[in-house]
Design an enzyme around this catalytic site. Structure first.
Site, PDB file in Angstrom:
ATOM      1  N   THR A  75      12.873 -18.984  74.966  1.00 45.64           N
ATOM      2  CA  THR A  75      12.996 -20.237  74.219  1.00 45.64           C
ATOM      3  C   THR A  75      14.438 -20.699  74.130  1.00 45.64           C
ATOM      4  OG1 THR A  75      11.041 -19.705  72.968  1.00 45.64           O
ATOM      5  CG2 THR A  75      12.523 -21.271  71.954  1.00 45.64           C
ATOM      6  N   TYR A 103       6.719 -26.430  73.671  1.00 48.02           N
ATOM      7  CA  TYR A 103       7.862 -26.595  74.565  1.00 48.02           C
ATOM      8  C   TYR A 103       7.657 -25.658  75.736  1.00 48.02           C
ATOM      9  CZ  TYR A 103       9.066 -22.205  72.451  1.00 48.02           C
ATOM     10  OH  TYR A 103       8.995 -20.908  72.025  1.00 48.02           O
ATOM     11  N   THR A 120      11.940 -14.151  72.760  1.00 48.31           N
ATOM     12  CA  THR A 120      11.816 -13.256  71.609  1.00 48.31           C
ATOM     13  C   THR A 120      10.519 -12.433  71.632  1.00 48.31           C
ATOM     14  OG1 THR A 120      10.811 -15.000  70.279  1.00 48.31           O
ATOM     15  CG2 THR A 120      13.211 -14.751  70.144  1.00 48.31           C
ATOM     16  N   ASP A 121       9.502 -12.917  72.363  1.00 41.37           N
ATOM     17  CA  ASP A 121       8.193 -12.247  72.318  1.00 41.37           C
ATOM     18  C   ASP A 121       8.261 -10.764  72.697  1.00 41.37           C
ATOM     19  OD1 ASP A 121       7.154 -14.678  71.619  1.00 41.37           O
ATOM     20  OD2 ASP A 121       6.060 -15.021  73.483  1.00 41.37           O
ATOM     21  N   LYS A 123       9.639  -7.828  66.194  1.00 37.19           N
ATOM     22  CA  LYS A 123       9.394  -9.235  65.868  1.00 37.19           C
ATOM     23  C   LYS A 123       8.285  -9.302  64.828  1.00 37.19           C
ATOM     24  CE  LYS A 123       8.425 -13.753  67.891  1.00 37.19           C
ATOM     25  NZ  LYS A 123       8.277 -14.611  69.069  1.00 37.19           N
ATOM     26  N   GLU A 138      -3.961  13.411  59.920  1.00 38.26           N
ATOM     27  CA  GLU A 138      -5.390  13.060  59.862  1.00 38.26           C
ATOM     28  C   GLU A 138      -6.122  13.422  61.159  1.00 38.26           C
ATOM     29  OE1 GLU A 138      -7.047   9.450  57.953  1.00 38.26           O
ATOM     30  OE2 GLU A 138      -4.944   8.919  57.695  1.00 38.26           O
TER      31      GLU A 138
HETATM   32  N1  ASP Z   1       7.444 -17.315  74.249  1.00 37.40           N
HETATM   33  C1  ASP Z   1       8.869 -17.322  74.076  1.00 37.40           C
HETATM   34  C2  ASP Z   1       9.454 -16.154  74.842  1.00 37.40           C
HETATM   35  O1  ASP Z   1       9.361 -15.034  74.433  1.00 37.40           O
HETATM   36  C3  ASP Z   1       9.224 -17.256  72.645  1.00 37.40           C
HETATM   37  C4  ASP Z   1      10.689 -17.172  72.339  1.00 37.40           C
HETATM   38  O2  ASP Z   1      11.548 -16.957  73.166  1.00 37.40           O
HETATM   39  O3  ASP Z   1      11.015 -17.329  71.137  1.00 37.40           O
HETATM   40  O4  ASP Z   1      10.029 -16.380  75.842  1.00 37.40           O
END
Ligand code: ASP
Length: 357
Positions: free
Chosen positions: A41, A54, A120-121, A193, A314
């Site tokens: 992103t 986006y 971020t994923d 995340k 467990e």
């Molecule tokens: N879908 C995006 C990615 O991981 C989300 C992000 O970058 O925040 O590339």
């Protein structure tokens, strides 16, 4: 129009100069930082500044650097585009390319630190993977953004500024791979995340923050947990693929045949994102035991965001021949298991890896 062979050679030379560390001629008093861009992103764009939808991985590294005022006061910065994908499409192939390029760059005296821009994923997985295979104690920092570059209040430029400030600082040496987002510094081992859309998404629930950063000025609170970098036994030098490891998510009445389907599809290891303390229903546990007896390595992790998965608590791991993930979540357990399965190891050795990495 035909181009002259001499002109072609000159172009090639210019290209090589642009991407080799010797390109750092600008300011001898500043450290040299290479930004390796992978997409996400932070490099995404939308038609309007307030659009929730986006496309990731649209903007090139040069444009990203140009969007960060003052970045060249922190370091001599050069950029390379390793890939340009949303991190849902991050792959082992890109990981190997990235890791080998980082090792190559950090082996030279000309490079002091690396920043990786990333979606971020799956950023926590890439950071953890690199944490285990980068052979240097120089700073390596990943960053990204939750808002695309075209958004109102896009946070990517400040995240990139902060990441470069940390990568340029010798104090960041020996911390393993760091994830820098939203004024916070996290270790690759601890970070995860936690929110699908908020800029405050990355957290380190088990060990807390590694540090904080405000407009480049930063402080470290603690040294990261777990073996990493030069002390790690893992290497991807000359490696072209990694063994397949699947994650199976547990829930009420989860079908046990998912275990067999995974193995049939070629998995050498299975991570159960179990309920609670790495639990799964009786049928799945029986399928896992059978798989483990046939040589498939089964790790019990958890779908719960925090806490340990304890060995022989467990679930009787000795009897079922399973591994407890200790404090690694399912996605990081998968990364460690993919690396662990590069060679034959006993179950005891694999369990030790989960205690130490
Ligand atoms: N879908 C995006 C990615 O991981 C989300 C992000 O970058 O925040 O590339």
């Amino acid at each position: 129009m035909k181009s002259h062979p001499l002109l072609n050679k000159l172009m090639l030379l210019l290209l090589v100069l642009a991407i080799t560390p010797s390109a750092f001629a600008q300011n001898k008093d500043l450290p040299n930082v290479v930004i390796l861009a992978t997409g996400g992103t932070i490099a995404g764009s939308a038609d309007s500044g307030t659009q929730a939808g986006y496309t990731s991985g649209q903007v090139g590294i040069e444009t990203m650097i140009a969007a960060v005022p003052g970045i060249t006061d922190l370091a001599n910065v050069t950029g390379e585009q390793v890939s340009n994908v949303g991190s849902q499409d991050m792959s082992v192939e890109i990981w190997l390319k990235l890791a080998n390029r980082i090792n190559e760059l950090l082996a030279t005296d000309d490079v002091d630190g690396i920043v990786i821009t990333h979606g971020t994923d799956t950023q926590e997985e890439t950071a953890f993977f690199l944490n285990l295979v980068v052979k240097s104690d120089k700073p390596v920092v990943t960053t990204g953004s939750m808002r695309p570059s075209t958004a109102v209040s896009a946070e990517g430029p400040l995240n990139l500024y902060n990441a470069v400030a940390i990568a340029a600082n010798t104090k960041a040496k020996g911390h393993g791979v760091l994830v820098v987002m939203n004024d916070q510094i996290h270790s690759a081992h601890g970070v995860t995340k936690t929110n699908t859309t908020s800029v405050q998404t990355f957290m380190s629930p088990m060990h807390g923050l590694t540090g904080a950063v405000i407009y480049g000025r930063h402080e470290f609170y603690s040294k990261p947990h777990g073996i990493h970098g030069l002390d790690s036994e893992f290497s991807v030098h000359g490696v072209t693929s990694l063994p397949r490891v699947d994650i199976i998510y547990s829930g009420v009445d989860t079908p046990a045949d998912l275990v067999d389907l995974s193995i049939k599809a070629g998995a050498k290891g299975i991570v159960i994102a179990g309920v609670g303390n790495g639990n799964m229903n009786a049928a799945t546990l029986a399928a896992c035991k059978k798989a483990a007896e046939s040589g498939i390595v089964v790790v019990r992790s958890t779908r719960v965001p925090t806490g340990y998965v304890l060995r022989n608590a467990e679930v009787n791991d000795d009897e079922n021949k399973t591994i407890a993930s200790d404090e690694l979540n399912a996605q990081k357990s998968r990364v460690l298991l993919m690396l662990a399965l590069q060679k034959d190891r006993s179950l005891e050795d694999i369990q030790k890896l989960f205690y130490t990495y």
